[in-house]
Design an enzyme around this catalytic site. Structure first.
Site, PDB file in Angstrom:
ATOM      1  N   ASP A  56       0.851  -1.199   0.000  1.00 28.44           N
ATOM      2  CA  ASP A  56       0.000   0.000   0.000  1.00 28.44           C
ATOM      3  C   ASP A  56       0.887   1.250   0.000  1.00 28.44           C
ATOM      4  O   ASP A  56       1.821   1.361   0.799  1.00 28.44           O
ATOM      5  CB  ASP A  56      -0.899  -0.021   1.249  1.00 28.44           C
ATOM      6  CG  ASP A  56      -1.920   1.092   1.228  1.00 28.44           C
ATOM      7  OD1 ASP A  56      -3.115   0.805   1.011  1.00 28.44           O
ATOM      8  OD2 ASP A  56      -1.516   2.271   1.421  1.00 28.44           O
TER       9      ASP A  56
ATOM     10  N   ASN B 150      -1.927  13.122  -3.702  1.00 25.55           N
ATOM     11  CA  ASN B 150      -2.975  13.626  -4.612  1.00 25.55           C
ATOM     12  C   ASN B 150      -3.315  15.076  -4.295  1.00 25.55           C
ATOM     13  O   ASN B 150      -3.446  15.908  -5.198  1.00 25.55           O
ATOM     14  CB  ASN B 150      -4.240  12.795  -4.487  1.00 25.55           C
ATOM     15  CG  ASN B 150      -4.203  11.549  -5.369  1.00 25.55           C
ATOM     16  OD1 ASN B 150      -3.607  11.569  -6.435  1.00 25.55           O
ATOM     17  ND2 ASN B 150      -4.826  10.487  -4.912  1.00 25.55           N
TER      18      ASN B 150
ATOM     19  N   HIS C 244      -4.411  14.578  -9.016  1.00 27.37           N
ATOM     20  CA  HIS C 244      -4.767  13.174  -9.249  1.00 27.37           C
ATOM     21  C   HIS C 244      -3.975  12.579 -10.404  1.00 27.37           C
ATOM     22  O   HIS C 244      -3.611  11.399 -10.383  1.00 27.37           O
ATOM     23  CB  HIS C 244      -6.264  13.111  -9.539  1.00 27.37           C
ATOM     24  CG  HIS C 244      -6.889  11.820  -9.138  1.00 27.37           C
ATOM     25  ND1 HIS C 244      -7.105  10.799 -10.029  1.00 27.37           N
ATOM     26  CD2 HIS C 244      -7.323  11.380  -7.929  1.00 27.37           C
ATOM     27  CE1 HIS C 244      -7.664   9.783  -9.385  1.00 27.37           C
ATOM     28  NE2 HIS C 244      -7.810  10.113  -8.109  1.00 27.37           N
TER      29      HIS C 244
ATOM     30  N   ASP D  26      -1.851   9.226 -10.499  1.00 29.34           N
ATOM     31  CA  ASP D  26      -1.983   8.107 -11.459  1.00 29.34           C
ATOM     32  C   ASP D  26      -0.631   7.714 -12.034  1.00 29.34           C
ATOM     33  O   ASP D  26      -0.311   6.536 -12.182  1.00 29.34           O
ATOM     34  CB  ASP D  26      -2.920   8.494 -12.606  1.00 29.34           C
ATOM     35  CG  ASP D  26      -4.386   8.435 -12.183  1.00 29.34           C
ATOM     36  OD1 ASP D  26      -4.639   8.103 -11.011  1.00 29.34           O
ATOM     37  OD2 ASP D  26      -5.260   8.714 -13.028  1.00 29.34           O
TER      38      ASP D  26
ATOM     39  N   GLU E  58      -4.708   2.574  -4.134  1.00 25.92           N
ATOM     40  CA  GLU E  58      -3.230   2.630  -4.150  1.00 25.92           C
ATOM     41  C   GLU E  58      -2.654   1.367  -3.521  1.00 25.92           C
ATOM     42  O   GLU E  58      -1.597   1.384  -2.925  1.00 25.92           O
ATOM     43  CB  GLU E  58      -2.696   3.897  -3.433  1.00 25.92           C
ATOM     44  CG  GLU E  58      -3.623   4.562  -2.467  1.00 25.92           C
ATOM     45  CD  GLU E  58      -3.886   3.745  -1.208  1.00 25.92           C
ATOM     46  OE1 GLU E  58      -4.791   2.870  -1.290  1.00 25.92           O
ATOM     47  OE2 GLU E  58      -3.232   3.956  -0.181  1.00 25.92           O
TER      48      GLU E  58
HETATM   49  P1  GH3 Z   1      -1.782   5.399   4.273  1.00 22.89           P
HETATM   50  O1  GH3 Z   1      -0.361   5.701   4.340  1.00 22.89           O
HETATM   51  O2  GH3 Z   1      -2.371   5.124   5.606  1.00 22.89           O
HETATM   52  O3  GH3 Z   1      -2.065   4.298   3.323  1.00 22.89           O
HETATM   53  O4  GH3 Z   1      -2.496   6.722   3.758  1.00 22.89           O
HETATM   54  P2  GH3 Z   1      -3.186   6.940   2.373  1.00 22.89           P
HETATM   55  O5  GH3 Z   1      -3.465   8.390   2.227  1.00 22.89           O
HETATM   56  O6  GH3 Z   1      -2.411   6.306   1.294  1.00 22.89           O
HETATM   57  O7  GH3 Z   1      -4.485   6.085   2.544  1.00 22.89           O
HETATM   58  P3  GH3 Z   1      -5.995   6.444   2.369  1.00 22.89           P
HETATM   59  O8  GH3 Z   1      -6.697   5.125   2.369  1.00 22.89           O
HETATM   60  O9  GH3 Z   1      -6.421   7.440   3.447  1.00 22.89           O
HETATM   61  O10 GH3 Z   1      -6.144   7.137   0.994  1.00 22.89           O
HETATM   62  C1  GH3 Z   1      -5.834   6.476  -0.179  1.00 22.89           C
HETATM   63  C2  GH3 Z   1      -5.775   7.512  -1.255  1.00 22.89           C
HETATM   64  O11 GH3 Z   1      -5.427   6.918  -2.521  1.00 22.89           O
HETATM   65  C3  GH3 Z   1      -7.077   8.224  -1.440  1.00 22.89           C
HETATM   66  C4  GH3 Z   1      -7.305   8.225  -2.933  1.00 22.89           C
HETATM   67  O12 GH3 Z   1      -7.524   9.516  -3.387  1.00 22.89           O
HETATM   68  C5  GH3 Z   1      -6.026   7.676  -3.514  1.00 22.89           C
HETATM   69  N1  GH3 Z   1      -6.312   6.841  -4.669  1.00 22.89           N
HETATM   70  C6  GH3 Z   1      -6.988   5.686  -4.711  1.00 22.89           C
HETATM   71  N2  GH3 Z   1      -7.075   5.235  -5.991  1.00 22.89           N
HETATM   72  C7  GH3 Z   1      -6.436   6.131  -6.769  1.00 22.89           C
HETATM   73  C8  GH3 Z   1      -6.192   6.243  -8.170  1.00 22.89           C
HETATM   74  O13 GH3 Z   1      -6.584   5.396  -8.984  1.00 22.89           O
HETATM   75  N3  GH3 Z   1      -5.495   7.316  -8.616  1.00 22.89           N
HETATM   76  C9  GH3 Z   1      -5.036   8.265  -7.741  1.00 22.89           C
HETATM   77  N4  GH3 Z   1      -4.351   9.287  -8.256  1.00 22.89           N
HETATM   78  N5  GH3 Z   1      -5.264   8.192  -6.445  1.00 22.89           N
HETATM   79  C10 GH3 Z   1      -5.945   7.154  -5.942  1.00 22.89           C
HETATM   80 MG    MG Z   2      -2.179   4.188   1.293  1.00 26.35          MG
HETATM   81 MG    MG Z   3      -4.983   1.915   0.925  1.00 22.94          MG
END
Ligand code: GH3
Ligand code: MG
Ligand code: MG
Length: 331
Positions: A185, A193, A198, A202, A228
């Site tokens: 992760d 982001n 965003h 990506d 992610e």
């Molecule tokens: P942690 O270290 O605890 O994992 O914190 P985090 O911010 O990575 O975790 P959190 O679950 O709070 O947020 C995940 C973020 O990943 C939020 C979302 O905007 C981003 N994300 C998820 N899928 C995608 C994607 O396909 N593209 C992009 N650019 N961002 C994404």
């Molecule tokens: Mg994360």
């Molecule tokens: Mg996550």
């Protein structure tokens, strides 16, 4: 009686098939109206040499067919395809059936032009059909790839990951082969982001996918699990090797910052690892849950590190007994 006598003549007069009677030298004794109209252009038939109306190879074939018919029995039929050539040089294929009659040979001919045209059309349609089939096969192949691929990273998607892993997991269980499962992760991805947009996020996901792929074996099953998060299964891999691999994966993301245009950012990942050495029964989902718990500990422990599900974890959900590797711990 009169009726039955005139009936064959009526048929001969009205049919579009060609009906001729040849003498023993192959000269016309009789030709029906269709033959006279189409093949003689209205000229009288009597005494004309059939072979002179044909192209050279057809004339040869006509000679031998007439000879065979003359030598054969009355009820024997002989088939031959002859090309009639008109004064303009156009040739018309006619398929003849010959049989011996008193003093000569009778022949019924059918114009094959329409059949050949139809055949040409069929060949054309077949070619078009083959082209369409190839197009369809290509489109299907593209669809199949799309159906199993994650659009951003080009890695397997979650659905296909489970399809592939189910089989590998069953084999590992059956032959008692070691196998490890990794949950990965990206750390603080929400901040990334928020800070850089965003699109940059990506790009980072794609680049993480590339780096992970470059640092794993072809036999390892790597997929984007969602958001992610990534997941990986390493077949034939014991826990000692898995730890080295986990550290390599952590380091390959940490080592180089990620760049898009003028934007550069440092990104790290956390990993949880579980292996069949410890989780030695139960379904694949259980291995995955154990890897996920280890990942949770890696996050709790400060991120940018891996945690391993150990024997001591088997009876508890707590962090006791986990083994870790992290950049800060100095590996
Ligand atoms: P942690 O270290 O605890 O994992 O914190 P985090 O911010 O990575 O975790 P959190 O679950 O709070 O947020 C995940 C973020 O990943 C939020 C979302 O905007 C981003 N994300 C998820 N899928 C995608 C994607 O396909 N593209 C992009 N650019 N961002 C994404
Ligand atoms: Mg994360
Ligand atoms: Mg996550």
């Amino acid at each position: 009686m009169t009726m039955s006598d005139s009936l064959p003549l009526a048929v001969a007069n009205s049919t579009s098939d060609f009906l001729i009677v040849l003498d023993e030298q192959g000269k016309l004794r009789y030709a029906n109206p269709a033959f006279i109209r189409v093949l003689l252009n209205g000229r009288p038939a009597e005494g004309q040499d059939l072979t002179r109306m044909l192209d050279a190879p057809s004339a040869e074939r006509a000679h031998s067919a007439i000879a065979s018919a003359l030598a054969g029995k009355n009820d024997e039929t002989h088939h031959v395809e002859l090309f009639h050539v008109d004064p303009g040089g156009h040739s018309k294929p006619v398929f003849y059936t010959l049989s011996r009659v008193e003093g000569g040979v009778a022949a019924i001919g059918r114009d094959k032009t329409a059949d050949l045209e139809l055949l040409g059309e069929i060949v054309q349609l077949n070619m078009q059909l083959e082209e369409k089939q190839t197009e369809l096969a290509d489109a299907n192949a593209r669809l199949e790839v799309l159906a199993i691929t994650d659009q951003i990273t080009g890695l397997y998607n979650r659905h296909h990951f489970f399809e592939v892993v189910r089989h590998i997991f069953e084999e590992a269980r059956r032959y008692r082969l070691p196998m490890c499962c990794f949950m990965l992760d990206a750390d603080h991805f929400k901040h990334l982001n928020d800070n850089h947009g965003h699109m940059f996020g990506d790009l980072v996901l794609r680049e993480i996918g590339d780096r992970l792929r470059r640092n794993t074996r072809r036999s390892d099953i790597l997929a984007r699990y969602g958001g992610e998060e990534f997941v990986m299964v390493a077949p034939n891999t014991d826990m000692a090797t898995a730890k080295l691999l986990a550290e390599r994966l952590r380091a390959c993301v940490d080592r180089e910052p990620f760049t898009l245009g003028s934007t550069t950012a440092r990104v790290t990942i956390s990993l949880g690892v579980a292996g069949t050495e410890i989780v030695d029964s139960g379904p694949f989902d259980e291995l995955l849950v154990c890897a996920d718990r280890a990942l949770y500990r890696a996050k709790q422990g400060g991120r940018n590190q891996f945690q391993v599900h150990t024997a001591a974890d088997a009876g508890s959900d707590g962090p006791t007994g986990t083994q870790s590797g992290s950049a800060r711990a100095g590996k």
